[in-house]
Design a protein around this motif. Structure first.
Motif, PDB file in Angstrom:
ATOM      1  N   PHE A 164      46.498  41.276  36.920  1.00  0.00           N
ATOM      2  CA  PHE A 164      44.976  41.323  36.919  1.00  0.00           C
ATOM      3  C   PHE A 164      44.079  41.851  37.133  1.00  0.00           C
ATOM      4  CE2 PHE A 164      46.103  37.324  35.278  1.00  0.00           C
ATOM      5  CZ  PHE A 164      44.825  36.730  35.511  1.00  0.00           C
ATOM      6  N   PHE A 165      43.696  39.905  38.776  1.00  0.00           N
ATOM      7  CA  PHE A 165      43.215  40.061  39.789  1.00  0.00           C
ATOM      8  C   PHE A 165      42.381  40.893  40.129  1.00  0.00           C
ATOM      9  CE2 PHE A 165      47.181  38.524  40.676  1.00  0.00           C
ATOM     10  CZ  PHE A 165      47.008  39.160  42.014  1.00  0.00           C
ATOM     11  N   ALA A 166      43.642  41.817  40.938  1.00  0.00           N
ATOM     12  CA  ALA A 166      43.127  42.878  41.242  1.00  0.00           C
ATOM     13  C   ALA A 166      41.196  43.762  41.300  1.00  0.00           C
ATOM     14  CB  ALA A 166      44.319  43.760  41.476  1.00  0.00           C
ATOM     15  N   ILE A 188      36.704  44.409  47.218  1.00  0.00           N
ATOM     16  CA  ILE A 188      37.546  43.580  47.966  1.00  0.00           C
ATOM     17  C   ILE A 188      39.155  43.989  47.890  1.00  0.00           C
ATOM     18  CG2 ILE A 188      38.438  40.870  48.898  1.00  0.00           C
ATOM     19  CD1 ILE A 188      35.867  40.130  47.771  1.00  0.00           C
ATOM     20  N   ARG A 189      39.651  44.344  49.142  1.00  0.00           N
ATOM     21  CA  ARG A 189      41.466  44.157  48.583  1.00  0.00           C
ATOM     22  C   ARG A 189      41.794  43.501  47.759  1.00  0.00           C
ATOM     23  NH1 ARG A 189      46.730  44.416  53.004  1.00  0.00           N
ATOM     24  NH2 ARG A 189      47.790  45.555  51.290  1.00  0.00           N
ATOM     25  N   ASN A 190      43.362  43.791  46.567  1.00  0.00           N
ATOM     26  CA  ASN A 190      42.854  43.007  45.694  1.00  0.00           C
ATOM     27  C   ASN A 190      42.806  41.802  45.147  1.00  0.00           C
ATOM     28  OD1 ASN A 190      46.190  44.372  46.550  1.00  0.00           O
ATOM     29  ND2 ASN A 190      46.486  43.030  48.470  1.00  0.00           N
ATOM     30  N   GLY A 191      41.221  42.140  44.754  1.00  0.00           N
ATOM     31  CA  GLY A 191      40.359  40.862  44.555  1.00  0.00           C
ATOM     32  C   GLY A 191      40.208  40.023  45.601  1.00  0.00           C
ATOM     33  N   GLY A 192      40.522  39.795  46.195  1.00  0.00           N
ATOM     34  CA  GLY A 192      40.722  38.765  47.413  1.00  0.00           C
ATOM     35  C   GLY A 192      41.564  37.477  47.268  1.00  0.00           C
ATOM     36  N   PHE A 193      42.769  38.445  46.268  1.00  0.00           N
ATOM     37  CA  PHE A 193      43.107  37.066  45.775  1.00  0.00           C
ATOM     38  C   PHE A 193      44.707  36.785  47.580  1.00  0.00           C
ATOM     39  CE2 PHE A 193      47.524  36.125  44.281  1.00  0.00           C
ATOM     40  CZ  PHE A 193      47.186  34.781  43.068  1.00  0.00           C
ATOM     41  N   LEU A 229      40.248  36.366  34.483  1.00  0.00           N
ATOM     42  CA  LEU A 229      40.566  36.304  33.596  1.00  0.00           C
ATOM     43  C   LEU A 229      39.770  37.941  32.990  1.00  0.00           C
ATOM     44  CD1 LEU A 229      43.149  38.194  31.523  1.00  0.00           C
ATOM     45  CD2 LEU A 229      42.818  36.431  30.105  1.00  0.00           C
ATOM     46  N   ARG A 230      39.118  37.181  32.449  1.00  0.00           N
ATOM     47  CA  ARG A 230      37.480  37.748  31.399  1.00  0.00           C
ATOM     48  C   ARG A 230      36.827  39.007  32.444  1.00  0.00           C
ATOM     49  NH1 ARG A 230      34.853  32.226  28.757  1.00  0.00           N
ATOM     50  NH2 ARG A 230      36.453  32.779  26.627  1.00  0.00           N
ATOM     51  N   ILE A 231      36.909  38.358  34.014  1.00  0.00           N
ATOM     52  CA  ILE A 231      35.930  39.597  34.606  1.00  0.00           C
ATOM     53  C   ILE A 231      36.863  40.878  34.553  1.00  0.00           C
ATOM     54  CG2 ILE A 231      34.664  39.513  36.660  1.00  0.00           C
ATOM     55  CD1 ILE A 231      34.007  37.055  36.483  1.00  0.00           C
ATOM     56  N   SER A 232      37.864  40.342  35.236  1.00  0.00           N
ATOM     57  CA  SER A 232      39.030  41.580  35.423  1.00  0.00           C
ATOM     58  C   SER A 232      39.257  42.652  34.050  1.00  0.00           C
ATOM     59  CB  SER A 232      40.755  41.020  36.000  1.00  0.00           C
ATOM     60  OG  SER A 232      40.128  39.681  37.127  1.00  0.00           O
ATOM     61  N   HIS A 276      38.340  50.199  37.244  1.00  0.00           N
ATOM     62  CA  HIS A 276      38.499  49.652  38.025  1.00  0.00           C
ATOM     63  C   HIS A 276      40.146  49.094  37.694  1.00  0.00           C
ATOM     64  CE1 HIS A 276      34.897  49.331  40.281  1.00  0.00           C
ATOM     65  NE2 HIS A 276      34.454  48.909  39.094  1.00  0.00           N
ATOM     66  N   ARG A 277      40.907  48.916  38.202  1.00  0.00           N
ATOM     67  CA  ARG A 277      42.632  48.971  37.825  1.00  0.00           C
ATOM     68  C   ARG A 277      42.927  47.706  38.318  1.00  0.00           C
ATOM     69  NH1 ARG A 277      45.496  50.632  42.952  1.00  0.00           N
ATOM     70  NH2 ARG A 277      47.339  51.318  40.989  1.00  0.00           N
ATOM     71  N   TYR A 278      44.038  47.342  37.749  1.00  0.00           N
ATOM     72  CA  TYR A 278      45.165  46.376  38.437  1.00  0.00           C
ATOM     73  C   TYR A 278      45.961  47.015  38.942  1.00  0.00           C
ATOM     74  CZ  TYR A 278      43.458  44.210  33.391  1.00  0.00           C
ATOM     75  OH  TYR A 278      42.490  43.944  33.209  1.00  0.00           O
ATOM     76  N   LEU A 279      46.664  45.659  40.217  1.00  0.00           N
ATOM     77  CA  LEU A 279      47.931  46.420  40.554  1.00  0.00           C
ATOM     78  C   LEU A 279      49.371  46.971  40.003  1.00  0.00           C
ATOM     79  CD1 LEU A 279      47.803  43.808  43.662  1.00  0.00           C
ATOM     80  CD2 LEU A 279      46.996  45.974  43.752  1.00  0.00           C
TER      81      LEU A 279
END
Length: 354
Positions: free
Chosen positions: A47-49, A55-60, A316-319, A327-330
């Motif tokens: 979900f973090f993406a 930013i790619r992968n949300g910066g994870f 989690l809340r922001i995602s 905006h999609r999850y991976l």
């Protein structure tokens, strides 16, 4: 130093009694069930993406520093030149000259973390050696002159106009103070923190560690603001007043779709930073960022767990908010591929750090 002190100065006991030196898995193992529950809540392991859509992968993991710098207003970060491998040292030097970059400089892998592969480049030979051992695309940037460094954790919910600071870590670079009698190596061997990084310090400084510093002279032996490179992290979150929050919020809102992460900043004085002057952002970390104020030696492991979970819940809340607006999850396949890619990057980073 008596026999008990000598025993307590051994790496094993230093690590045993100071959790800040434990491995990542040792610290996070008990928290994995919490992460799993958050994934169930999001109905996605990745979900973090969606936390930082720009930013790619949300910066994870596996995010490109080149891509991140491209979305930060240039007045906020040091001048930087990017290079792809294979690269030629002489051509790199010419490009640095054309870009107006002067020594000392800093070399960094384009994908990395925890200070791996980062090196101070003091002259042309250092650049040539760095290029020769570069197994990843890299960048070279000007050495920021400000002597202080801080990590500021920032979050902003997408449905809110203003963000907030959730943690600040002050960084003390690993150093020794001379006594006009003992070598630098001897002084390092008396310091529990230095003992944990002694092998890498010997590799960096070599015979220079046999030098005797004049009394009262302080030498920074590791100028990197990374815990993995010896810096002492101090929790100074109480300094997050209205003035600083306003400055950091303004900066982060100028970075497109940035909602969760940590800014590593070099600055001149705290008052100047609060006024938005004399500072430079040397790193922006996204969804994978730790609230590094937890590594203050004064904090217990229970405090660290509390802060990690608090930031995970915010993530989690922001995602989920960003997911609702498109905006999609991976996907599971994309997430697994990300971890495999990170494993390959880690091998190459290890080779650059040797």
């Amino acid at each position: 130093m008596n026999s008990i002190q000598r025993i307590l100065h051994r790496r094993f006991f230093i690590k045993l009694f100071h959790w800040e030196y434990w491995s990542f898995n040792s610290v996070y193992l008990c928290l994995y069930p919490v992460w799993f529950l958050l994934c169930l809540r999001a109905r996605s392991f990745f979900f973090f993406a969606a936390s930082n859509p720009s930013i790619r992968n949300g910066g994870f993991l596996c995010e490109s520093k080149k891509d991140i710098i491209s979305i930060i207003p240039p007045q906020y970060h040091p001048a930087t030149a990017f290079f792809s491998i294979p690269a030629n040292g002489e051509m790199v030097l010419r490009d640095l000259e054309r870009a107006g970059l002067q020594f000392p400089l800093i070399g960094k892998p384009n994908i990395g973390g925890r200070g791996r592969g980062v090196k101070v480049l003091r002259d042309e030979q250092d650049v040539i050696d760095y290029v020769r051992h570069a197994y990843l695309d890299f960048h070279i940037q000007e050495f920021v002159p400000w002597k202080n460094e801080v990590g500021i954790f920032y979050v902003r919910y997408p449905n809110q106009e203003n963000g907030m600071i959730t943690g600040i870590v002050g960084k003390e670079f690993l150093s020794v103070t001379g006594d006009d009698r003992h070598t630098i190596l001897h002084l390092l061997q008396q310091d529990k923190r230095a003992i944990m990084y002694l092998a890498s310090l010997k590799k960096i400084h070599g015979d220079k560690l046999n030098f005797v510093l004049p009394e009262g002279e302080r030498m920074i032996v590791s100028p990197f603001g990374n815990h993995a490179r010896g810096s002492k992290f101090l929790d100074v979150s109480h300094l997050a007043d209205e003035a600083l929050t306003h400055v950091i919020d303004k900066i982060c809102k100028e970075i497109p779709d940035f909602y969760f992460g940590r800014l590593d900043i070099r600055y001149d004085t705290w008052e100047a930073l609060k006024e938005g002057r004399n500072f430079s952002i040397i790193e922006v970390n996204g969804a994978g960022a730790e609230p590094t104020h937890i590594y203050d030696p004064r904090h217990s492991l229970f405090f660290a767990w509390k802060e990690i979970v608090r930031h995970w819940i915010i993530l989690l809340r922001i995602s989920r908010m960003n997911k609702k607006v498109g905006h999609r999850y991976l996907s599971f396949r994309e997430g697994v591929a990300m971890f495999r890619e990170d494993k390959e990057w880690s091998k190459k980073l290890a080779a650059m750090t040797e």
